[in-house]
Write a protein that holds these residues in place. Structure first.
Motif, PDB file in Angstrom:
ATOM      1  N   GLU A 129     -72.169 106.230  66.261  1.00  0.00           N
ATOM      2  CA  GLU A 129     -72.585 104.951  65.706  1.00  0.00           C
ATOM      3  C   GLU A 129     -71.769 104.559  64.488  1.00  0.00           C
ATOM      4  N   GLU A 130     -71.526 105.581  63.664  1.00  0.00           N
ATOM      5  CA  GLU A 130     -70.834 105.299  62.416  1.00  0.00           C
ATOM      6  C   GLU A 130     -69.368 104.931  62.643  1.00  0.00           C
ATOM      7  N   ARG A 131     -68.877 105.358  63.756  1.00  0.00           N
ATOM      8  CA  ARG A 131     -67.428 105.255  63.946  1.00  0.00           C
ATOM      9  C   ARG A 131     -67.049 104.209  64.957  1.00  0.00           C
ATOM     10  N   LYS A 132     -68.014 103.379  65.245  1.00  0.00           N
ATOM     11  CA  LYS A 132     -67.744 102.471  66.364  1.00  0.00           C
ATOM     12  C   LYS A 132     -66.643 101.467  66.067  1.00  0.00           C
ATOM     13  N   ASN A 133     -66.385 101.170  64.803  1.00  0.00           N
ATOM     14  CA  ASN A 133     -65.351 100.185  64.475  1.00  0.00           C
ATOM     15  C   ASN A 133     -64.020 100.798  64.093  1.00  0.00           C
ATOM     16  N   ASN A 134     -63.904 102.098  64.371  1.00  0.00           N
ATOM     17  CA  ASN A 134     -62.627 102.726  64.098  1.00  0.00           C
ATOM     18  C   ASN A 134     -61.735 102.693  65.331  1.00  0.00           C
ATOM     19  N   PHE A 135     -60.453 102.684  65.083  1.00  0.00           N
ATOM     20  CA  PHE A 135     -59.494 102.753  66.190  1.00  0.00           C
ATOM     21  C   PHE A 135     -59.317 104.203  66.603  1.00  0.00           C
ATOM     22  N   PRO A 136     -58.938 104.413  67.835  1.00  0.00           N
ATOM     23  CA  PRO A 136     -58.753 105.793  68.318  1.00  0.00           C
ATOM     24  C   PRO A 136     -57.863 106.624  67.406  1.00  0.00           C
ATOM     25  N   ALA A 137     -56.838 105.971  66.837  1.00  0.00           N
ATOM     26  CA  ALA A 137     -55.935 106.729  65.964  1.00  0.00           C
ATOM     27  C   ALA A 137     -56.656 107.258  64.739  1.00  0.00           C
ATOM     28  N   GLN A 138     -57.786 106.627  64.435  1.00  0.00           N
ATOM     29  CA  GLN A 138     -58.531 107.035  63.249  1.00  0.00           C
ATOM     30  C   GLN A 138     -59.637 108.046  63.582  1.00  0.00           C
ATOM     31  N   LEU A 139     -59.686 108.417  64.854  1.00  0.00           N
ATOM     32  CA  LEU A 139     -60.727 109.359  65.276  1.00  0.00           C
ATOM     33  C   LEU A 139     -60.121 110.709  65.611  1.00  0.00           C
ATOM     34  N   SER A 140     -60.930 111.708  65.458  1.00  0.00           N
ATOM     35  CA  SER A 140     -60.463 113.047  65.831  1.00  0.00           C
ATOM     36  C   SER A 140     -60.495 113.176  67.344  1.00  0.00           C
ATOM     37  N   GLY A 141     -59.943 114.277  67.827  1.00  0.00           N
ATOM     38  CA  GLY A 141     -59.883 114.478  69.270  1.00  0.00           C
ATOM     39  C   GLY A 141     -61.250 114.432  69.905  1.00  0.00           C
ATOM     40  N   GLY A 142     -62.186 115.127  69.269  1.00  0.00           N
ATOM     41  CA  GLY A 142     -63.522 115.186  69.818  1.00  0.00           C
ATOM     42  C   GLY A 142     -64.180 113.827  69.841  1.00  0.00           C
ATOM     43  N   GLU A 143     -63.981 113.111  68.734  1.00  0.00           N
ATOM     44  CA  GLU A 143     -64.582 111.776  68.658  1.00  0.00           C
ATOM     45  C   GLU A 143     -63.979 110.879  69.744  1.00  0.00           C
ATOM     46  N   GLN A 144     -62.680 111.057  69.940  1.00  0.00           N
ATOM     47  CA  GLN A 144     -62.028 110.231  70.960  1.00  0.00           C
ATOM     48  C   GLN A 144     -62.604 110.533  72.346  1.00  0.00           C
ATOM     49  N   GLN A 145     -62.808 111.816  72.567  1.00  0.00           N
ATOM     50  CA  GLN A 145     -63.327 112.183  73.877  1.00  0.00           C
ATOM     51  C   GLN A 145     -64.733 111.643  74.060  1.00  0.00           C
ATOM     52  N   ARG A 146     -65.480 111.654  72.956  1.00  0.00           N
ATOM     53  CA  ARG A 146     -66.821 111.084  73.039  1.00  0.00           C
ATOM     54  C   ARG A 146     -66.778 109.618  73.402  1.00  0.00           C
ATOM     55  N   VAL A 147     -65.844 108.945  72.799  1.00  0.00           N
ATOM     56  CA  VAL A 147     -65.682 107.519  73.101  1.00  0.00           C
ATOM     57  C   VAL A 147     -65.362 107.356  74.580  1.00  0.00           C
ATOM     58  N   ALA A 148     -64.498 108.268  75.045  1.00  0.00           N
ATOM     59  CA  ALA A 148     -64.137 108.215  76.456  1.00  0.00           C
ATOM     60  C   ALA A 148     -65.354 108.418  77.327  1.00  0.00           C
ATOM     61  N   ILE A 149     -66.164 109.367  76.923  1.00  0.00           N
ATOM     62  CA  ILE A 149     -67.384 109.628  77.687  1.00  0.00           C
ATOM     63  C   ILE A 149     -68.323 108.445  77.607  1.00  0.00           C
ATOM     64  N   ALA A 150     -68.426 107.903  76.397  1.00  0.00           N
ATOM     65  CA  ALA A 150     -69.280 106.725  76.214  1.00  0.00           C
ATOM     66  C   ALA A 150     -68.810 105.601  77.132  1.00  0.00           C
TER      67      ALA A 150
END
Lengths: 233, 1082
Positions: A129-150
């Motif tokens: 929720e907190e990171r929803k307005n970040n770009f993938p480059a600003q996310l860690s690998g895990g967060e990116q994968q979560r986004v992918a899953i989302a």
């Protein structure tokens, strides 16, 4: 009739005179809501099976029946629709659109579906929720994968296909991902199929399909699958 | 080490070649764009040179004259010899030409020369005799039979045995002007020199030694010609003197001869006339003599006759007398006889007494007392009887009367005479006496009668004879007299005739002498001849061709550079993209230990192969196709041989090297910057371009309202900065080129309408045979009768002005009547359309001239007349004008500047629309009051031709621009796709339909394209302006504005190509294999 039925699936690549049998007569079935792990070494043919199942590739012969639908018979356009509405895919290397925020990445997928889940809710679900307005480059690998899953979940698909989802992650992060996947399968009743060469991961699955040299070596059913929390590699 | 290197080398080469094969599309696009850019650039740049080369080779081949000399007195072989002596002259040939009519068309007939101006036989063969001619291949055909209306040829009915091309006439429908017919030469004919009636050459052709090796139309050639011309001045002066003297001497000799002849004739005539006179005089004398003789004779005869007459008369008189006497005697006799009869009666009558015994008174008394009866009886007796006495008419009853009568009788002369001869006393013998008396008398009478008769006869005879003679001599006289009269009459006539002839003779020779004197005067007045030196510039079509090639050259200076730039840009983009993509590969090589230069080798090879081969193909195609295409456009208007490619290697090599160097440097730069990284980082997948918030996002007000696709698109647009730049620049470039192309077309076509509808409104220009101060009634009538309406008198003369030492034409115009002129020539500012007025302290110049000289209002400019004399004039106004340059001034200012009065020499006017312009021209020239007529119609046609050609060239450029646009767009789109292939594959995985995928990509492209097109339209305006000012000739001012519709066209063209590309892109995207694209770097 199971939810997913694979019968005598074959995938052969012809390069001139050379024939490569990526998948050589595979049979298995998967029930709805099952968390399945397809296990096997590199080059065994598991990705190929997943790709065919996910409508990204076509079988040379055999049947792929998903929820009564003969996927192998679908036309190109029908396949696209199949992928659109029925499939959610998670890649090893996330494959997020760099130019969109996390939320927008999810929206990208949800806005083309007929019955999507709310992107924000899904983000919440995956804990971003907190990171929803970040770009993938600003996310860690895990967060990116979560986004992918989302992104995949937001589509509200019949199948959630994951190709080595933890392959690019460290074990801790990987675990959290697996937890998420397990949760999804259990709470949302989604049929989840995970490909990996990591046998430890297989423990969380309801069913483990071992693939070797393009054929099924073994199909194991876990009556009591482990919680993702509890595994470690 | 060597082996390793070599081995590596082989590998790298293999790598390079495989790379080419693998990314063949990309290779092709680089190849193609290089080919296009280089080919177009070099091709167009070479075109004008090729065109000039072709023509100058043609001229050299056919030994086209450098000079053509024409003398007002003609030339002879002596002149040719003098010129041949000049060391800088190569060939000299004297020749002839005449202009004449052939079935009402004006043709020029030239002599076939040996070395200079060789002809190219198109069909047929060369003439063998004077009846055969060669003819203009564009007008005539072999077999045509022509009748030439001129006395200056020996054979005027000729047949065309061959058709030819002449290097003197290179323009299709411009064969020069003439003074006959409608003023335009319709075609040329070549005939053997022997066919010209005169031996005197009408012209001399010359070629120079130095000029032979120089190319036509070049500065060097022009300089050489000018030098040669200066050198010739002395020789020409020599020629002038020689010819002058020759002619004068010849003429004088002729006059002498004529004079002598006249003298001879005069003498002859004089002698003849004298002879005649003498004859006449003699005849006169003779006649006179004869006349005199005759007169004398006549007189003599007359005298004779007179005498004879007199004699005759005398005789007649005598005869008459005698006859009268006789008559008297007869009368007497008759009376006597009567008395006798009375007496005899009385004697016989018995009643009567014997009278012999009675006295007279007794007798009387007796008689008186005769009884009535007796008287009656007596009277009866007297009446019945054959008596000669006539009885009076008296009343015989009246005794008194009878008495009186008897008394009278008695006392009559006869009675008295009878008494004398008869003795009445002897009365007894009375009767006998009486009878005797009477008898005697009778006898006498008879004798007398006889005599008289004789005499009368004789006289009659004589008279008759005399008459006859008289008659004879009369008639003879009359005859002679008549003869003489006739003789005199004839003489009179003869004299009269002589008088007349003499008069005639006098007049005739008086005239002859007058003529001789006139001729002498004329000969004295013969001026030294003028020799006019014409160069190739005076040949019909020569300068026009140069103008056309200059135009092409001007265009070639600008357009192709743009092409080249865009091509270079695309090339750069492609190569740098490729290098970037190969990061991984380069990383591998680096990690294997290959040196940078070895890795670079592949790319160098790739770039080299692409650019070199691309250039070669481009040059091969461009330098052959483009010149040929453009030349062919012009070949419709000119009669020239096939294009000769000069292959200016300098341009070609330069272009290729430029392209190569540029491409290679960027490739290397990009490659090196990539290679700067460590192998490891290279091996890692390149971090995709980071997402960033776009500026618009900050305006959350707007951002919130945008729909998702739009947000995505917006972000995507700004994601690849280089791409934005490239797309916009590339598209803008193409749109700009397209707009400039359309705009050029607009500017060019627009000027015809503008110039000839609004500015130049006169329909005809007439050069008068002498200058006028104003148009008198006669001249106006002459003009009106020959189809000219509303003429106004002007002065127009050709002057020069200099642009960077090069002479350019300008026409100086002084109107005789400003208001009249304003009907025909509109003077106004181009921008605000404000009318321009004349003033007496300055000139009005046309805008292009102002631009050329960079002159403004108030500035002074320098103009030169044909003798190179300088004049400074002040610019008072600048007027709108598109074709040719003019200076307008009042006569006041003219007088001020040139220090002489204006001699108006031309007329501008309208024309009778019902008449055909050839008719008008012909009839005007026939009046001999006009030297030349030219019509706006013809000029319009010329311009239209030029413009049509230019339009075709513009079309060629537009097509190339479109091709360029196509290639650029394709290139950009392809690159864009390759960069984002993972992204696109992901979308496919997500289940985006093909159309959706395409739109996702293409939305950005579309927006960038539109932006680029808009920028391009803006840039295009400047490019257009730039091209206009470069492509213009110095005497033409193209319209500076572009039609609104052209903007739309240019925009639409770009969009159209964009759409075509998008279709293509769609298929490309469709083909993307998700799985392959998403294959992770394992």
């Amino acid at each position: 009739m199971s939810y997913i039925d694979i019968k005598k699936l074959k995938k052969v690549y012809k390069m001139g005179e050379i024939e490569i049998k990526a998948v050589d007569g595979v049979n298995f079935s998967i029930d709805k809501g099952e968390l399945v792990v397809i296990l096997g070494p590199s080059g065994a043919g598991k990705t190929t099976i997943l790709n065919i199942l996910g409508g990204m590739d076509t079988a040379t012969s055999g049947q792929v029946i998903v929820d009564g639908k003969h996927v192998e018979k679908l036309s190109r356009k029908e396949l696209i629709n199949y992928r659109r509405y029925d499939i959610g895919f998670v890649f090893q290397f996330y494959n997020l659109v760099q130019n969109l925020t996390a939320l927008e990445n999810v929206e990208l997928a949800s806005q083309i579906c007929t019955n999507p889940l709310n992107a924000e809710d899904v983000m919440k679900e995956v804990g971003l929720e907190e990171r929803k307005n970040n770009f993938p480059a600003q996310l860690s690998g895990g967060e990116q994968q979560r986004v992918a899953i989302a992104r995949a979940i937001a589509k509200n698909p019949k199948l959630l296909l994951c190709d080595e989802p933890t392959g690019a992650l460290d074990s801790k992060t990987g675990k959290s991902i697996l937890e998420l996947l397990q949760k999804t399968a259990r709470t949302m009743g989604m049929t989840v199929i995970i490909i990996t060469h990591n046998s430890v991961i297989a423990d969380i699955a309801d069913k483990v399909i071992q693939v070797k040299n393009g054929t099924i070596a073994e199909i194991k059913i876990n009556k009591k699958p482990t919680d993702a929390k509890e595994i470690s590699w | 080490m060597q082996r390793k290197l070599v081995g590596n080398m082989k590998l790298l080469i293999k790598e390079a070649l495989r790379k080419i094969k693998l990314t063949f599309g990309r290779f092709l696009s680089v190849f193609f764009i290089v080919a296009l850019g280089v080919g177009f650039f070099a091709g167009i740049r070479n075109t004008s040179d090729d065109m000039l080369f072709t023509v100058s080779s043609y001229f050299a081949d056919k030994n086209l004259m450098d000079f053509r000399l024409v003398s007002t007195l003609g030339f002879t072989d002596a002149d040719v010899e003098i010129l041949k002596q000049m060391p800088s002259i190569n060939d000299v040939e004297g020749s002839h030409y005449i202009d004449c009519l052939e079935s009402s068309k004006a043709v020029r007939i030239l002599g076939i020369t040996n070395k200079i101006n060789q002809l190219t036989l198109v069909d047929g063969r060369n003439p063998k005799n004077n009846k055969e001619v060669l003819a203009d291949a564009t007008v005539y055909e072999v077999g045509d039979e022509l009748t030439l209306n001129t006395p200056e040829l020996k054979e005027t009915k000729v047949k065309v045995v061959g058709t030819v091309k002449s290097p003197m006439y290179i323009q299709f429908n411009n064969k020069g002007t003439t003074l006959i017919g409608n003023g335009k030469i319709s075609g040329f004919l070549y005939t053997l020199e022997s066919n010209f009636s005169t031996n005197v050459y009408t012209l001399i052709y010359l070629t120079g030694k130095d000029t032979a090796s120089l190319r036509a139309y070049t500065q060097e050639y022009q300089a050489s010609i000018e030098k040669l011309e200066t050198k010739m001045t002395d020789a020409l002066d020599q020629l002038k003197m020689r010819r002058y003297n020759e002619i004068k001497t010849e003429a004088r000799q002729k006059i002498e001869d004529a004079k002598q002849k006249i003298e001879e004739e005069k003498e002859k005539y004089r002698i003849e006339l004298e002879t005649v006179k003498n004859n006449l005089d003699q005849t006169n004398k003779k006649l006179q003599k004869t006349d005199k003789e005759i007169n004398e004779k006549e007189y003599a005869l007359n005298q004779e006759f007179k005498q004879a007459n007199q004699e005759l008369l005398l005789a007649k008189k005598t005869l008459a007398q005698k006859t009268a006497e006789y008559q008297k005697n007869v009368e007497k006799y008759n009376q006597y006889k009567a008395y006798l009869e009375c007496v005899e009666y009385i004697y016989a009558y018995d009643h009567f007494p014997d009278l012999s015994k009675m006295t007279d008174e007794e007798i009387v008394f007796y008689l008186l007392n005769l009884s009535e009866e007796d008287i009656h009886q007596f009277l009866e007796y007297m009446q019945q009887g054959d008596f000669s006495i006539e009885l009076p008419e008296i009343d015989y009853n009246d005794k008194e009367a009878v008495k009186t009568y008897l008394e009278t009788v008695f006392n009559s002369e006869i009675m008295q005479e009878i008494r004398k001869n008869i003795d009445f006393t002897n009365k007894e013998d009375l009767l006998k006496q009486f009878q005797k008396l009477v008898k005697d008398m009778e006898i006498k009478l008879d004798n007398a009668k006889e005599e008289i008769a004789k005499a009368s006869n004789l006289l009659q005879e004589k008279e008759q004879f005399l008459n006859k003679k008289k008659k004879e001599s009369q008639s003879a006289l009359v005859k002679y007299k008549k003869e003489i009269e006739t003789g005199y009459k004839q003489l009179e006539d003869g004299y009269r005739e002589y008088e007349i002839n003499y008069e005639k003779f006098e007049i005739q020779f008086k005239d002859a002498y007058t003529k001789i004197n006139q001729q002498i005067k004329q000969v004295d007045e013969i001026e030294k001849p003028n020799i006019y030196v014409f160069t190739r510039k005076d040949n019909a079509g020569y300068e026009e061709y140069k103008s056309d090639t200059t135009r092409v050259n001007n265009i070639s200076k600008v357009f192709p550079i743009f092409f080249l730039l865009v091509a270079a840009l695309v090339c750069l983009n492609t190569m740098s993209r490729m290098v970037e993509e190969d990061r991984g590969q380069m990383g591998i090589y680096k990690s294997l230990g290959l040196k940078n230069r070895q890795i670079l080798f592949t790319y160098i090879l790739y770039a080299t192969v692409a650019t070199i081969f691309g250039s070669i193909i481009g040059l091969l195609l461009g330098c052959t196709i483009l010149p040929n295409v453009i030349y062919n456009i012009y070949s419709f208007m000119y009669v020239l041989p096939n294009l000769k490619l000069e292959n200016n290697f300098f341009t070609m090599i330069f272009t290729t090297i430029l392209m190569f160097v540029v491409t290679l440097s960027i490739t290397m730069y990009t490659a090196l910057s990539v290679l700067k990284n460590t192998p490891a980082s290279l091996l890692r997948p390149k971090a995709p371009a980071k997402g960033k918030k776009v500026l618009i996002e900050k305006i959350s007000f707007i951002w919130k309202r945008l729909n998702f696709s739009f947000k995505v698109t917006t972000r995507n647009i700004f994601r690849y900065k280089k791409r934005i730049f490239m797309t916009i620049v590339g598209i803008a470039g193409c749109t700009a080129l397209t707009l400039a192309g359309f705009g050029l077309k607009d500017s060019i076509t627009g000027i015809i309408k503008k110039q000839f509808n609004t500015i130049t409104k006169y329909k005809a220009t007439i050069v008068l045979d002498h200058s006028y101060q104003e148009l008198d009634k006669d001249m106006k009538e002459v003009l009106e009768n020959n189809g000219i309406t509303n003429p106004t008198l002007i002065y127009q003369e050709l002057y020069n002005y200099k642009i960077k030492d090069k002479n350019n034409d300008v026409y100086l115009v002084v109107p005789s009547n400003i208001n009249e002129m304003k009907q025909y020539i509109t003077l106004q500012h181009r921008k605000d359309k404000e009318k321009v007025d004349f003033s007496d302290d300055g000139v009005i110049i046309t805008e292009k001239m102002a631009l050329n000289l960079n002159a403004g209002i108030g500035d002074f400019i320098t103009i030169y007349d044909t003798n190179k004399k300088e004049y400074q004039v002040k610019v008072k106004e600048i007027t709108e004008n598109y074709a040719y340059n003019y200076i307008y001034l009042t006569n006041t200012y003219y007088e001020k500047i040139f220090d002489q009065k204006v001699n108006y020499n031309m007329v501008i006017s309208g024309i009778d629309e019902n008449k055909n312009i050839d008719q008008i021209s012909e009839s005007l020239l026939n009046t001999n009051k006009v030297l030349n007529v030219s019509f706006i119609e013809d000029i319009l046609e010329k311009f239209n031709d030029m413009i049509n050609n230019l339009n075709k060239i513009v079309l060629v450029i537009l097509i190339c621009s479109c091709l360029l646009a196509f290639v650029v767009l394709y290139n950009l789109t392809t690159i864009n796709i390759t960069e984002r292939i993972r992204e696109i594959a992901t979308l496919k995985v997500l289940g985006f339909h093909d159309k959706e995928v395409s739109l996702y990509v293409y939305r950005e492209t579309m927006i960038l394209t539109i932006l680029g097109a808009l920028v391009g339209l803006f840039l295009g305006i400047f490019l257009h302006q730039f091209v206009i000012t470069s492509a213009e000739m110095e005497f033409i001012m193209f319209q500076r504005n572009i039609n609104s519709i052209s903007y739309v066209y240019a925009f639409l063209v770009t969009i159209l190509f964009s759409l075509i590309i998008s279709v293509f892109t769609h298929y490309k995207l469709k083909k993307i294999n998700m799985i392959e694209a998403l294959k992770s770097v394992e």
